[in-house]
Each structure stands twice: as structure tokens, then as C-alpha cells.
Motif scaffolding. Structure first.
Motif, PDB file in Angstrom:
ATOM      1  N   CYS A 655      51.874 -30.526  80.448  1.00 49.85           N
ATOM      2  CA  CYS A 655      51.292 -30.705  81.785  1.00 49.85           C
ATOM      3  C   CYS A 655      52.386 -30.468  82.828  1.00 49.85           C
ATOM      4  O   CYS A 655      53.304 -31.288  82.971  1.00 49.85           O
ATOM      5  CB  CYS A 655      50.725 -32.122  81.927  1.00 49.85           C
ATOM      6  N   TYR A 657      52.441 -30.876  85.963  1.00 48.94           N
ATOM      7  CA  TYR A 657      52.582 -31.945  86.953  1.00 48.94           C
ATOM      8  C   TYR A 657      53.382 -33.117  86.373  1.00 48.94           C
ATOM      9  O   TYR A 657      54.178 -33.743  87.060  1.00 48.94           O
ATOM     10  CB  TYR A 657      51.209 -32.435  87.411  1.00 48.94           C
ATOM     11  N   GLN A 658      53.157 -33.394  85.094  1.00 53.26           N
ATOM     12  CA  GLN A 658      53.910 -34.477  84.438  1.00 53.26           C
ATOM     13  C   GLN A 658      55.405 -34.141  84.471  1.00 53.26           C
ATOM     14  O   GLN A 658      56.245 -34.995  84.745  1.00 53.26           O
ATOM     15  CB  GLN A 658      53.436 -34.635  82.993  1.00 53.26           C
ATOM     16  N   ALA A 875      48.266 -30.453  87.540  1.00 53.79           N
ATOM     17  CA  ALA A 875      48.075 -31.604  86.630  1.00 53.79           C
ATOM     18  C   ALA A 875      47.006 -31.223  85.617  1.00 53.79           C
ATOM     19  O   ALA A 875      45.869 -31.661  85.685  1.00 53.79           O
ATOM     20  CB  ALA A 875      47.652 -32.825  87.428  1.00 53.79           C
ATOM     21  N   SER A 876      47.386 -30.388  84.674  1.00 59.03           N
ATOM     22  CA  SER A 876      46.394 -29.794  83.779  1.00 59.03           C
ATOM     23  C   SER A 876      46.469 -30.342  82.358  1.00 59.03           C
ATOM     24  O   SER A 876      46.087 -29.662  81.416  1.00 59.03           O
ATOM     25  CB  SER A 876      46.577 -28.271  83.768  1.00 59.03           C
ATOM     26  N   GLY A 877      46.978 -31.573  82.215  1.00 60.47           N
ATOM     27  CA  GLY A 877      47.077 -32.162  80.878  1.00 60.47           C
ATOM     28  C   GLY A 877      45.711 -32.393  80.264  1.00 60.47           C
ATOM     29  O   GLY A 877      44.731 -32.624  80.969  1.00 60.47           O
ATOM     30  N   ILE A 881      46.864 -35.997  75.876  1.00 60.90           N
ATOM     31  CA  ILE A 881      48.185 -36.173  76.526  1.00 60.90           C
ATOM     32  C   ILE A 881      48.064 -37.240  77.613  1.00 60.90           C
ATOM     33  O   ILE A 881      48.904 -38.139  77.744  1.00 60.90           O
ATOM     34  CB  ILE A 881      48.648 -34.839  77.184  1.00 60.90           C
ATOM     35  N   CYS A 882      46.981 -37.123  78.389  1.00 59.00           N
ATOM     36  CA  CYS A 882      46.824 -38.016  79.552  1.00 59.00           C
ATOM     37  C   CYS A 882      46.775 -39.483  79.140  1.00 59.00           C
ATOM     38  O   CYS A 882      47.238 -40.350  79.866  1.00 59.00           O
ATOM     39  CB  CYS A 882      45.555 -37.673  80.325  1.00 59.00           C
ATOM     40  N   CYS A 885      50.099 -40.885  79.229  1.00 58.55           N
ATOM     41  CA  CYS A 885      50.961 -40.396  80.313  1.00 58.55           C
ATOM     42  C   CYS A 885      51.399 -41.532  81.239  1.00 58.55           C
ATOM     43  O   CYS A 885      50.601 -42.357  81.660  1.00 58.55           O
ATOM     44  CB  CYS A 885      50.195 -39.344  81.111  1.00 58.55           C
ATOM     45  N   VAL A 887      52.554 -41.191  84.260  1.00 62.55           N
ATOM     46  CA  VAL A 887      52.378 -40.921  85.694  1.00 62.55           C
ATOM     47  C   VAL A 887      50.913 -40.651  86.053  1.00 62.55           C
ATOM     48  O   VAL A 887      50.625 -40.005  87.047  1.00 62.55           O
ATOM     49  CB  VAL A 887      53.279 -39.746  86.154  1.00 62.55           C
ATOM     50  N   ARG A 888      50.027 -41.193  85.256  1.00 63.02           N
ATOM     51  CA  ARG A 888      48.606 -40.995  85.538  1.00 63.02           C
ATOM     52  C   ARG A 888      48.235 -41.594  86.898  1.00 63.02           C
ATOM     53  O   ARG A 888      47.401 -41.048  87.622  1.00 63.02           O
ATOM     54  CB  ARG A 888      47.768 -41.633  84.436  1.00 63.02           C
ATOM     55  N   CYS A 891      49.151 -38.817  89.525  1.00 62.43           N
ATOM     56  CA  CYS A 891      48.319 -37.610  89.642  1.00 62.43           C
ATOM     57  C   CYS A 891      46.869 -37.986  89.926  1.00 62.43           C
ATOM     58  O   CYS A 891      46.094 -37.176  90.367  1.00 62.43           O
ATOM     59  CB  CYS A 891      48.408 -36.763  88.377  1.00 62.43           C
ATOM     60  N   LYS A 893      44.389 -38.670  88.000  1.00 63.76           N
ATOM     61  CA  LYS A 893      43.344 -38.001  87.222  1.00 63.76           C
ATOM     62  C   LYS A 893      42.154 -38.942  87.081  1.00 63.76           C
ATOM     63  O   LYS A 893      42.323 -40.129  86.810  1.00 63.76           O
ATOM     64  CB  LYS A 893      43.880 -37.614  85.846  1.00 63.76           C
TER      65      LYS A 893
END
Ligand code: SF4
Length: 896
Positions: A655, A657-658, A875-877, A881-882, A885, A887-888, A891, A893
Motif C-alpha cells: 500500500c 499510502y502506508q 491508499a490502495s491496500g 493488509i488493512c 495496518c 495507520v488505518r 487513511c 479507510k
């Protein structure tokens, strides 16, 4: 002479009626007690000083010309002018002396199933409250030297069935003997009664006694004695049926004076909805708070400046108060909050938690984060952050020594924690007197810089005053207590002490229902008028059944509810606008209004009249612009990192963005603290073991036959340290012991194929350049092997079995081995399985290793170039993965 009470119906003009009675009473005039316009010969006793102001204002309104008012005061103020007959034992001293006696009684612990001594502390408090009630009811009779009290006690017990009497006999005897033991000359109730009687003996002025309640035994005795010397006129509320609204009288017959004849239904006259009463059924908690806040705002806009809020439901009241603060309306809270709910008291309680938990990490961090702690220390926030990160990283669950060790790389942070450790060590004595515990606690407040901040905080000031009061009240208590008992005592004091915030805005006053007695407001809002909160749930009194209480002259459940109903009726009569609100639904289920409201509605319905009107509010409509959020995809060429690790690159692939958040902005989540070792800890231990083992085998050229014992010795060394920290490591120890033989077989087999251990846990870097830039690749490699031909192989240990490692190459999401190949220029790479299958372990070789490295090099350069050129980082995880994550929250999501 004690006159019959002058009864005034509950109404908004109560004080005017009292003023009129004082001015016009034939009774007083006939006795020549009032000279023209000079009422100073009369003494008036009111419940509180607030009522004194109301009476004075009413008299001024009534008498248009100048006059000398009567001496208006409260009973407490009058008694404070009396010379004390004895030094009164404070409630705190009584509590702890009684508690120290109770804890000696093993049978008592058994009777009340108390597991610890401190479980008896609330019991001691309940017993003392009961003793006070008994004193209030029976002391006047005891003073006469008669046996009336004992007779009443025996009679009260007779109210119980023989079986119940037998069951309760131990408890009843306990209460009676504790009460008798409390009745020394220094008993506060006895001293108060003695002072009242001495006041009655010195009666030098006629007395007007104003009370909203029925006279208790003390008051009745006092007024009777006073009346033998001077004229006494009690003024009370009139609870005869004709004195209040017919709808209330019909709906709530319990209101009506006990000796009054209950009117027949037809005698009530026309039953119509009482003027000024409105109901408001809210959809839920938030709706009730919002409607309440909006109602108050509208009232203020309409010019009302004295608004009362009766908070039957404190949760709704708290929410409503917060909403009003947004509108710059600050509620004056006369009810107050438990001191324990303030941040100041919580900081002290947190300190005790740290001591008890021996620096348990969560408790320690909670304490350090309190704004009251180490406020004068430079860069406190940064130091606390360092402490948190280091403790989490080392997964320290608690212990002063372990915390100090984990903080060894941060001297300032370590110093802060060691200051706490020194203070905590002072609390180690087994038993101390209350004076010694207080001094020790005050010392800790100084040492942790809490005192300086507490003194500037309204609740903090009260906390400090509480410790001062404990020191003062308990200076003569010689019994000693453990730290657990001291902590329980202080927490109980925090629970039972009320904190009333300073008043800054008098437009809206929040108060309990009984606080509204003899008061009027421009409008009143009652929140929480549902079946759960109104009437208030009364604490069931331990020890005494209702029948016993009635016989002893103590308040019963019925008498308390009746008083509450009278308070409610008085509120309705004394205020021209009352809105009663509740949540009509709770958790989606219908929630009924108070049974008193329901009865009123029923009476109105039966009478064929209109219903109680609904309170309508006008909610302003606001149009808000919709903000459509979308997937973030920042571009930040200026933040292009100069270093890249294998995990960093994996993050970029998973990802972008991550990668942006964690590697370019360098944000990271905190490590999770875990009480039990996790798999990552197991992996770390195995890495240490294998590094030590292979180093030793390589350096000392250990023959094959001795290697098993070397591996065992190294294993013991590493696991002994971990098992000393937590027994939960035992599972992993056993797991590794089952794997060791399989690992040794695999390692020896590999050696026989010509591969030799070269180095372990090696940190390497390499610069990767392209025409417009460069980046440093870095990593720590578990192991590098070399064969006789000089070829190198990268090995990476995994706590997985061989089968799952082979399947890793099919997905090709993890570029770790290829990345390490770029660092080492190795010709082959292997994952090594540290989890046996059928007693065997093995490795999994990376296919097409040279090609994989080449492709990775091209990809890294392309990606770094793209970032440098401003390519967006979306932010295409994917969900797998998300879900892990860090840093959710950044982003967001799910919000787009
Ligand atoms: S939550 Fe998913 S989309 Fe958002 S940064 Fe993390 S991996 Fe990317």
C-alpha cells in the motif's frame, strides 16, 4: 408555649405568606412580641441561608416602609455559637476505630463473606450511618434515663417472624451493640442534642421554626423544651387535600396528610391538567439531552434568568451540560459530583495503583500521563512518550527493575521512573498509623510535583484539604493499618466526598429534587423522569426490615418515597413552568415514564379531561455542505527517503499510502503490551539461540557428536532468563525442545553438502544508484552460508513449517530474500523452517534467484523515481493488509 404549626400550602409565594404571617399574626401581636416595625425580638430558624435571603426579600416586599427584621438564622449557625460540651469524635476517626475492631472478628468476616479485611470497611460505614439514624430517633428517650429505647428495640424485633428473628439475631445484636458502644460523651449526635437542649434552656426570644419536613425526634424535643420558656410557632407545608391541585391530590393520595380524611373522588372537583406542567418523551439519551439543552437555550432567549434543572438521570444531565457549554451557558451544579470522578482524585488513586501493581506498565503510564504529575519537569511529554515506547518495545508488563532496564538507553526518562520507584519504596512498611500514611502520601505528592498543580485546581484543592482533614481528624487514632487498608480508606473518602465546581454563571442551576424545597425558578426542567430514576432507587438498608425501622421510628422505604413525592408536588406548585422529560426508548426497547406521571395521566384520562400537554421545542434547521471524502493519494517528492529496508519496500508494494505514512512521515503505532510472550518473542529467542550456537560451533570447531549438548546449553541460557520473567514462556520452551533435534539434523546435513556457517545477524548496507538519484538499502540478515566454491547463500529463519514456506514463493509478495541478495550478492537464498513436520525440518530455496534480484532492482528504482517525480501514493491496500495496518486511522479507510 409551643403553638400548633401554621400550615401554608406549597406555592410560589410561600415566603410572602411567611412574611405576611410574621407581620400580621395575631398570635404574636397578642403576646406583645412585636413592637411596631421592630421584629428583632423574634428569632426565625430556616433550613438554609439561601432561605434566609428569600425570607428577608419577601419581608422587604411586603413591608413597604423601613423596619427592623427578625433575627433569621439556621439551626447549625445557632449551635455553632454554643460552647461545645465535649470534643466531638470525627466521622473519619469513628469509622477507622470501628473498622479496626471489626477486622478482629473472624465470625464477622464469615457472616458477611468478606474475603479481605478491607471488605469490612463499607460495612463499618453502613453501621455508623445506621447508628446515626438510631441516635436521631432514640437519643431523646435515652437522655431521660428511661428504658424506652430498649423497649422499642425489643418491640421492633417482635415485628419479625421467629424464623427471621433467629436468622437476623447476630446482625441485630451487632447493630445494637455497636450503637450502644458509640454513645460516649464525644458522640456528635449526643453533643448536638445537648447543645440544642442547652439552647432551649437559654431561650430568650420567641421562635419561628420553618421546615419543609416533618419534625424529627431531636427537633420535636428541642421545640417542646423551648416552648416551655418562650413562644414557638412552627411553620410547615400544608399537605391537606384541599391545599393543592385536585389532579395531584387525586393521582397521588400518598401526598395527603396521614390524619386527613381522603376526599371522595367527586369531592376533588373538576380535574384538569395542572397549569404549567409539560411532558417531553425523547427518543433516546442524546435526544433527551439535545431537547433539554435546546429548551434551556429557548428559555434564556425568552428572558428567563433563573432556570432549575432537576437531574434525576446524571448521565443525561452530564451530556446536556456539555451541550450547553458549547452555547456558552455554564451550568451551576449544586448537586456536585463524587470527588472520585475528578481528575485530581484520579491522579492520587493512580499513584496508589502504581504502588500496588509495582509499576505495572499500564498503571505507570496512566499515572505519568496525568497533568498533575511532574508538571514542572522539563519536556515531560517527550519523556513520557519515550518511556511508553521503550516499555512497549521491550514488552515490560511491570516491575521497577524491569522498567529501569528497559529505559537504560534514555537516562532522563529512567531518572523520572527511578524517582517514582524511590517514593513507592517508602510505602513498603507493613502497618502504619493513619497520621503516618497521611504524611507519607503528602510527601509523595511533593516529590511527584503534584501538590503545586493540585493547589491550582478546584478539585485538587479539595483533595489536599481532605488529606489535611484526615490528618487532623485521625491524629489520635493509634491503631495501625496496612497500605491496602489506607488505600481503601482514601478511596472511600473520595467516593463519599462531594465536589461542587465553582459557580461562574447563575442562569441555570442543576440541583437534586430535595434541593428545590422552598425555592422558585422562572422555569424548571426535570431530566430522567422514567421508571428507573423517578422515584429514585433507594438503597436497601442492610440489617433492618421495614417493619423494624418503622417501629424504631427510622425512615422507611415508604416514608422516603412519600417525602420525594411531596418534594415533587411542591416543585410543581412552586413553579409556573415545569417540563418533565425522559427517554421513551432505551436500547431500542420502550421505556415507561415515572409511575407518578403515569398515575397522573390516568387520573386525567378517567376524568375525561385533556392530557398533559407535550413540550414542543423549536430546533433550528441548518444546511451543511456534504464533504465527499475520497481515497487519499498524496504526492511528496520532498519526503523521498534516503534509506530503504526490505520491510519498507514490502510496505510500498502492499500500500503506497502506508509507505508514505510510516516510512516518509515516519509515523508509527505503539507496540502492543502483552502479558504473555507472543510468537514474535519466540522468533527473537530462536534467533539469539541459533546465532550463539553457530558462532560457538564455528569458533571452537565443535565436532558433530557434541553439538547437541552445545545447542541445549545455549537454549537453557536464553530460556532461563525468559522463564525467570514469566512462566508463560514454558510453552515456547517445550516447543523448541521438540524442534532442536530436527534442526540439528538439517544443519548437519547441510554442512555435509559443503555449506558452512559464515556469519549470523549481520547488518549490511548497499547504495543503489540511478542517473538522477540514489538510495541506501539496509538490513540485518539472519545467516549467510558459504560453500567451498566461494558461493554465498542467504538464510532466513522462520517459525513455520517447510510446506508453508515453499508456498510463500508462489505469491511473491514478500521480497525479503531478493532484497538481501542485493545486499550480499549471494547466489542462492533459503527460508529455514523452525517448525518440524513429522519430526523433520528443512528449508525452501528461492527459485530464479538472480532474475528475482534483477527485477526487484528495476522495481525499486522505478518506484523511487516515481516518488521523486511526484507520483501519487494511493491508499490502495487490500483488506488482508488493512486489518493489521497501524495507520488505518490516518487513511480513514471505510470513510471513503
Ligand atoms: S488501512 Fe489499508 S489502505 Fe489504509 S494505509 Fe493501511 S493498508 Fe493502506
Amino acid at each position: 408555649m409551643l403553638h400548633s404549626p401554621l400550615l401554608i400550602p406549597p406555592c410560589a409565594t410561600f415566603w410572602d405568606e411567611v412574611a405576611k404571617a410574621i407581620f400580621e399574626s395575631d398570635l404574636l401581636a397578642a403576646e406583645r412580641l412585636v413592637r411596631p416595625r421592630d421584629f428583632s425580638a423574634i428569632r426565625v430558624v430556616v433550613p438554609t441561608f439561601m432561605h434566609a435571603h428569600q425570607l428577608a426579600a419577601a419581608m422587604a416586599r411586603h413591608q413597604k416602609c423601613a423596619f427592623i427584621p427578625p433575627r433569621i438564622t439556621t439551626l447549625t449557625a445557632l449551635l455553632s455559637q454554643q460552647v461545645p460540651t465535649a470534643q466531638v469524635t470525627s466521622d473519619r476517626e469513628r469509622l477507622m476505630v470501628l473498622y479496626s475492631a471489626l477486622r478482629q472478628q473472624a465470625w464477622l468476616k464469615k457472616l458477611f463473606t468478606a474475603r479481605r479485611n478491607t471488605d469490612l470497611l463499607p460495612l463499618a460505614q453502613t453501621l455508623l450511618a445506621l447508628c446515626d439514624e438510631l441516635s436521631q430517633a432514640l437519643l431523646p428517650e435515652l437522655r431521660d434515663g428511661s428504658d424506652a429505647a430498649d423497649e422499642r428495640w425489643d418491640k421492633a424485633l417482635e415485628q419479625l417472624s421467629p424464623i427471621a428473628r433467629h436468622v437476623l439475631s447476630d446482625e441485630a445484636k451487632l447493630v445494637w451493640s455497636v450503637w450502644k458502644s458509640q454513645l460516649g460523651a464525644d458522640d456528635a449526635n449526643l453533643v448536638r442534642l445537648t447543645q440544642m437542649m442547652s439552647l432551649a434552656k437559654q431561650a430568650e426570644a420567641p421562635l419561628i421554626w420553618i421546615t419543609p419536613l416533618e419534625l424529627d425526634a431531636f427537633e420535636a424535643t428541642f421545640l417542646h423544651a423551648y416552648g416551655t420558656r418562650q413562644t414557638v410557632l412552627p411553620i410547615m407545608l400544608d399537605w391537606h387535600a384541599t391545599s393543592f391541585d385536585s389532579a395531584y391530590a387525586a393521582a397521588w393520595p400518598a401526598l395527603i396528610e396521614a390524619d386527613a380524611t381522603l376526599p371522595l373522588a367527586q369531592e376533588f372537583g373538576d380535574i384538569v391538567p395542572p397549569a404549567g406542567l409539560f411532558i417531553s418523551a425523547a427518543k433516546n439519551l442524546e435526544d433527551e439531552a439535545t431537547r433539554g439543552a435546546q429548551t434551556i437555550i429557548q428559555w434564556i432567549q425568552a428572558g428567563k434568568s433563573r432556570i432549575g434543572v432537576i437531574a434525576q438521570d446524571r448521565v443525561v444531565a452530564r451530556r446536556m451540560r456539555a451541550l450547553l457549554e458549547r452555547a456558552q451557558i455554564f451550568v451551576t451544579d449544586e448537586t456536585g459530583w463524587k470527588l472520585s470522578t475528578t481528575r485530581a482524585a484520579a491522579a492520587v488513586a493512580a499513584w496508589f495503583d502504581v504502588i500496588v501493581g509495582r509499576a505495572e506498565t499500564i498503571a505507570l503510564l496512566d499515572f505519568l500521563k496525568s497533568p498533575f504529575v511532574f508538571s514542572g519537569t522539563a519536556e515531560k511529554s517527550a519523556q513520557v512518550m519515550t518511556i511508553e515506547m521503550l516499555l512497549r518495545r521491550a514488552n515490560v508488563s511491570g516491575g521497577w527493575a524491569a522498567a529501569g532496564e528497559a529505559l537504560s538507553s534514555a537516562p532522563a526518562a529512567r531518572n523520572l521512573v527511578s524517582r517514582l520507584a524511590q517514593q513507592a519504596a517508602l510505602f513498603s512498611p507493613a502497618r502504619q498509623t493513619l497520621a503516618q500514611w497521611t504524611a507519607m502520601t503528602n510527601g509523595a505528592l511533593e516529590a511527584t510535583e503534584m501538590r503545586d498543580v493540585l493547589i491550582k485546581d478546584a478539585a485538587g484543592e479539595q483533595v489536599l484539604a481532605l488529606f489535611e482533614a484526615i490528618a487532623n481528624d485521625c491524629r489520635t487514632v493509634q491503631q495501625t493499618f496496612s497500605f491496602a487498608e489506607w488505600r481503601a480508606f482514601v478511596n472511600l473518602q473520595f467516593e463519599t466526598t462531594t465536589f461542587i465546581p465553582p459557580q461562574v454563571d447563575n442562569r441555570v442551576v442543576m440541583l437534586p429534587l430535595n434541593g428545590a424545597r422552598f425555592r422558585t425558578f422562572d422555569a424548571v426542567l426535570m431530566v430522567g423522569a422514567d421508571g428507573d430514576h423517578f422515584p429514585s432507587q433507594l438503597n436497601e438498608t442492610l440489617f433492618f426490615a421495614n417493619a423494624v425501622r418503622r417501629e424504631l421510628g427510622l425512615a422507611t422505604r415508604e416514608s422516603r418515597q412519600r417525602q420525594q413525592l411531596r418534594d415533587f408536588a411542591e416543585l410543581l406548585h412552586a413553579n409556573s413552568m415545569v417540563v418533565v422529560s425522559w427517554q421513551a426508548y432505551k436500547d431500542g426497547e420502550p421505556n415507561r415514564s415515572s409511575p407518578w406521571i403515569e398515575r397522573l395521566q390516568l387520573v386525567l384520562e378517567r376524568a375525561g379531561g385533556a392530557e398533559i400537554p407535550d413540550h414542543s421545542i423549536h430546533m433550528e434547521h441548518r444546511d451543511l455542505n456534504t464533504q465527499i471524502t475520497s481515497m487519499p493519494m498524496p504526492s511528496a517528492p520532498q519526503l523521498l527517503p534516503d534509506k530503504l529496508s526490505a520491510s519498507g519496500y514490502n510496505s510500498l508494494v502492499a500500500c503506497p499510502y502506508q509507505f508514505f505514512a510510516t516510512r516518509m512521515l515516519r509515523l508509527s503505532g505503539l507496540d502492543e503490551l502483552s502479558d504473555v510472550p507472543e510468537k514474535r518473542d519466540y522468533g527473537d529467542w530462536l534467533h539469539q539461540i541459533l546465532k550463539l550456537y553457530h558462532d560457538q560451533v564455528q569458533e571452537q570447531k565443535i565436532p558433530l557428536s557434541e553439538r547437541a549438548s552445545v545447542l541445549e546449553a545455549v537454549t537453557e541460557k536464553i530460556f532461563a532468563a525468559e522463564l525467570a520473567k514469566t512462566g508463560a514462556a514454558l510453552g515456547y520452551y517445550t516447543r523448541w525442545q521438540k524442534t532442536m533435534t530436527a534442526y540439528l539434523s538439517w544443519a548437519n546435513e547441510r554442512e555435509s553438502q559443503g555449506w558452512h556457517f559464515m556469519i549470523g545477524e549481520d547488518k549490511l548496507t548497499k547504495t543503489l544508484s540511478w542517473e538522477s538519484g540514489q538510495i541506501t538499502l539496509h538490513g540485518r540478515i539472519d545467516r549467510i552460508d558459504e560453500n567451498d566454491a566461494g558461493e554465498r547463500a542467504v538464510l532466513d529463519y522462520k517459525t513455520k513449517n517447510q510446506g508453508s514456506l515453499k508456498s510463500k514463493f508462489k505469491q511473491l509478495e514478500d521480497h525479503q530474500l531478493a532484497f538481501y541478495g542485493m545486499l550480499t550478492e549471494a547466489s542462492s537464498a533459503f527460508y529455514v523452517a523452525l517448525e518440524p513436520t513429522k519430526g523433520k525440518t528443512g528449508d525452501a530455496e528461492a527459485p530464479n534467484y538472480g532474475e528475482w534480484q534483477h527485477q526487484l532492482r528495476v522495481q525499486i528504482i522505478a518506484n523511487m523515481r516515481g516518488i521523486a517525480d511526484g507520483k501519487p501514493l494511493p491508499a490502495s491496500g487490500i483488506e488482508s493488509i488493512c486489518q493489521y495496518c497501524e495507520v488505518r486511522g490516518l487513511c480513514r479507510k471505510g470513510a471513503w
